[in-house]
Write a protein that holds these residues in place. Structure first.
Motif, PDB file in Angstrom:
ATOM      1  N   ASP A 110       0.674  -1.178   0.026  1.00  0.00           N
ATOM      2  CA  ASP A 110      -0.021  -0.012  -0.102  1.00  0.00           C
ATOM      3  C   ASP A 110       0.889   1.242  -0.042  1.00  0.00           C
ATOM      4  N   ARG A 111       2.295   1.055  -0.154  1.00  0.00           N
ATOM      5  CA  ARG A 111       2.960   2.394   0.026  1.00  0.00           C
ATOM      6  C   ARG A 111       3.965   2.343  -1.240  1.00  0.00           C
ATOM      7  N   PHE A 112       4.240   3.410  -1.945  1.00  0.00           N
ATOM      8  CA  PHE A 112       5.278   3.241  -2.788  1.00  0.00           C
ATOM      9  C   PHE A 112       5.815   4.858  -3.158  1.00  0.00           C
ATOM     10  N   ARG A 113       7.031   4.956  -3.205  1.00  0.00           N
ATOM     11  CA  ARG A 113       7.574   6.422  -3.397  1.00  0.00           C
ATOM     12  C   ARG A 113       8.634   6.276  -4.767  1.00  0.00           C
TER      13      ARG A 113
ATOM     14  N   LEU B 249      12.723  10.310  -9.608  1.00  0.00           N
ATOM     15  CA  LEU B 249      13.603  10.102 -10.828  1.00  0.00           C
ATOM     16  C   LEU B 249      14.484  11.263 -11.115  1.00  0.00           C
ATOM     17  N   PHE B 250      15.628  11.268 -11.621  1.00  0.00           N
ATOM     18  CA  PHE B 250      16.674  12.203 -11.815  1.00  0.00           C
ATOM     19  C   PHE B 250      17.275  12.079 -13.232  1.00  0.00           C
ATOM     20  N   GLY B 251      17.817  13.262 -13.612  1.00  0.00           N
ATOM     21  CA  GLY B 251      18.366  13.319 -14.970  1.00  0.00           C
ATOM     22  C   GLY B 251      19.939  12.986 -14.779  1.00  0.00           C
ATOM     23  N   PRO B 252      20.396  13.036 -15.888  1.00  0.00           N
ATOM     24  CA  PRO B 252      22.000  12.738 -16.196  1.00  0.00           C
ATOM     25  C   PRO B 252      22.657  13.624 -14.957  1.00  0.00           C
ATOM     26  N   ARG B 253      22.169  14.662 -14.863  1.00  0.00           N
ATOM     27  CA  ARG B 253      23.199  15.530 -13.967  1.00  0.00           C
ATOM     28  C   ARG B 253      22.891  15.673 -12.527  1.00  0.00           C
ATOM     29  N   GLY B 254      21.905  14.597 -12.474  1.00  0.00           N
ATOM     30  CA  GLY B 254      21.197  14.674 -10.818  1.00  0.00           C
ATOM     31  C   GLY B 254      19.966  15.417 -10.609  1.00  0.00           C
ATOM     32  N   GLU B 255      19.741  16.275 -11.587  1.00  0.00           N
ATOM     33  CA  GLU B 255      18.268  17.249 -11.405  1.00  0.00           C
ATOM     34  C   GLU B 255      17.153  16.216 -11.277  1.00  0.00           C
ATOM     35  N   THR B 256      16.280  16.381 -10.413  1.00  0.00           N
ATOM     36  CA  THR B 256      15.009  16.138 -10.098  1.00  0.00           C
ATOM     37  C   THR B 256      13.910  16.062 -11.332  1.00  0.00           C
ATOM     38  N   TYR B 257      13.590  15.024 -11.659  1.00  0.00           N
ATOM     39  CA  TYR B 257      12.422  15.145 -12.934  1.00  0.00           C
ATOM     40  C   TYR B 257      11.169  15.041 -12.157  1.00  0.00           C
ATOM     41  N   PHE B 258      11.080  14.256 -11.225  1.00  0.00           N
ATOM     42  CA  PHE B 258       9.677  13.655 -10.768  1.00  0.00           C
ATOM     43  C   PHE B 258       9.837  13.127  -9.174  1.00  0.00           C
ATOM     44  N   ALA B 259       8.979  13.187  -8.445  1.00  0.00           N
ATOM     45  CA  ALA B 259       8.890  12.837  -7.294  1.00  0.00           C
ATOM     46  C   ALA B 259       7.474  12.578  -6.697  1.00  0.00           C
ATOM     47  N   ALA B 260       6.950  11.337  -6.551  1.00  0.00           N
ATOM     48  CA  ALA B 260       5.448  11.100  -6.345  1.00  0.00           C
ATOM     49  C   ALA B 260       5.478   9.835  -5.437  1.00  0.00           C
ATOM     50  N   ALA B 261       4.172   9.920  -4.953  1.00  0.00           N
ATOM     51  CA  ALA B 261       3.990   8.761  -3.906  1.00  0.00           C
ATOM     52  C   ALA B 261       2.563   7.989  -4.356  1.00  0.00           C
ATOM     53  N   LEU B 262       2.378   6.725  -3.970  1.00  0.00           N
ATOM     54  CA  LEU B 262       1.164   5.898  -4.008  1.00  0.00           C
ATOM     55  C   LEU B 262       0.837   5.411  -2.655  1.00  0.00           C
ATOM     56  N   VAL B 263      -0.513   5.963  -2.122  1.00  0.00           N
ATOM     57  CA  VAL B 263      -0.624   5.517  -1.085  1.00  0.00           C
ATOM     58  C   VAL B 263      -2.210   4.730  -1.171  1.00  0.00           C
ATOM     59  N   ASP B 264      -2.145   3.349  -0.818  1.00  0.00           N
ATOM     60  CA  ASP B 264      -3.240   2.632  -1.321  1.00  0.00           C
ATOM     61  C   ASP B 264      -3.189   2.563  -2.864  1.00  0.00           C
ATOM     62  N   GLU B 265      -4.432   3.219  -3.218  1.00  0.00           N
ATOM     63  CA  GLU B 265      -4.583   3.370  -4.849  1.00  0.00           C
ATOM     64  C   GLU B 265      -4.603   4.924  -5.008  1.00  0.00           C
ATOM     65  N   THR B 266      -4.315   5.608  -4.162  1.00  0.00           N
ATOM     66  CA  THR B 266      -4.235   7.228  -4.518  1.00  0.00           C
ATOM     67  C   THR B 266      -3.113   7.843  -4.628  1.00  0.00           C
ATOM     68  N   PRO B 267      -2.562   8.212  -5.842  1.00  0.00           N
ATOM     69  CA  PRO B 267      -1.366   9.030  -6.207  1.00  0.00           C
ATOM     70  C   PRO B 267      -1.154  10.339  -5.338  1.00  0.00           C
ATOM     71  N   ARG B 268      -0.108  10.533  -4.903  1.00  0.00           N
ATOM     72  CA  ARG B 268       0.239  11.786  -4.333  1.00  0.00           C
ATOM     73  C   ARG B 268       1.335  12.585  -5.211  1.00  0.00           C
ATOM     74  N   ILE B 269       0.798  13.517  -5.811  1.00  0.00           N
ATOM     75  CA  ILE B 269       1.515  14.008  -6.969  1.00  0.00           C
ATOM     76  C   ILE B 269       1.765  15.775  -6.693  1.00  0.00           C
ATOM     77  N   PRO B 270       2.955  16.405  -6.683  1.00  0.00           N
ATOM     78  CA  PRO B 270       2.807  17.629  -6.434  1.00  0.00           C
ATOM     79  C   PRO B 270       1.910  18.533  -7.240  1.00  0.00           C
ATOM     80  N   ALA B 271       1.445  19.594  -6.572  1.00  0.00           N
ATOM     81  CA  ALA B 271       0.440  20.383  -7.173  1.00  0.00           C
ATOM     82  C   ALA B 271       0.733  21.024  -8.321  1.00  0.00           C
TER      83      ALA B 271
END
Length: 240
Positions: A87-90, A93-115
């Motif tokens: 029920d929990r997944f985070r 994802l990072f680019g080749p220079r370490g830049e953050t592309y995406f950070a999100a989580a899944l709680v049960d079946e509900t995604p938590r995505i930055p607004a």
């Protein structure tokens, strides 16, 4: 060219038995008796057994590299998946220079995505595909079990997803090997897992067949973790 982060997520978010018939020897000069199949096992029992077999015994963290081939255009980077099944997944994802592309989580079946993320463009992948990338069988709660068979060490379980088609899991000796989403007589999406010694996943390949899009994930390390802070499941910019 912009990278389709959704496809990276779909694959990343790609990482981190009937009883055998007993044949008796035919009598001399007599025709062999036809093989007798054992009683068919309850599909619900087979499906439940497979889910239990693929469930990790502790929270885990997987570090991986990813390489995306999108109609000849190639991108790559690194990623981290942290999960506590079922029920929990985070995912980060990072680019080749370490830049953050995406950070999100899944709680049960509900995604938590930055607004700030455009959720129409960066649709969170289905929980089933997300969990499959780390070898966990977790069909949607709304999916209907269609059939399940188990012969020797091979197991196939299918679920009806309604308008989204059919989800087909294939496993060997209780270890997930592949997942297919089928619709209209063809494969729409697939995930194929490779394993090293034991049941450890070494790589995962996600394909979106109609789009000629392939994402390869190579696992660098995976570790059992005693526990994760609850804050992990609420990435910056998301509401609890």
């Amino acid at each position: 060219m912009k990278i389709d982060t959704t496809r990276i997520l779909l694959a990343a978010l790609a990482l981190a038995a009937c009883g055998p018939a007993t044949a008796s020897a035919p009598a001399s000069g007599a025709s062999p008796a036809p093989a007798t199949e054992g009683p068919r096992q309850d599909p619900a029992v087979i499906a439940a057994q497979l889910q239990r077999a693929t469930l990790p015994s502790s929270p885990r963290q997987a570090n991986f590299t990813w390489a995306l081939d999108e109609s000849g255009a190639r991108f790559n980077g690194r990623g981290v998946a942290r999960f506590r099944a079922p029920d929990r997944f985070r995912i980060d994802l990072f680019g080749p220079r370490g830049e953050t592309y995406f950070a999100a989580a899944l709680v049960d079946e509900t995604p938590r995505i930055p607004a700030a993320i455009d959720q129409q463009r960066f649709r969170f992948p289905s929980p089933a595909l997300l969990w499959a990338t780390v070898g966990v069988v977790r069909p949607p709660s709304t999916a209907r079990l269609v059939d399940a068979t188990s012969n020797a060490d091979a197991t196939v379980v299918r679920y009806d997803l309604g308008a989204d088609g059919t989800l087909e899991y294939r496993a060997r000796s209780g270890v997930l090997q592949s997942v297919r989403r089928l619709r209209g007589g063809g494969v729409q999406e697939s995930i194929d897992l490779s394993h090293g010694p034991g049941i450890n996943i070494t790589s995962a390949r996600y394909r979106e067949w109609n789009a000629l899009r392939t994402l390869n994930l190579t696992l660098e390390s995976t570790n059992d973790v005693a526990s994760f802070s609850e804050d992990i499941w609420s990435p910056p910019g998301t509401a609890r």
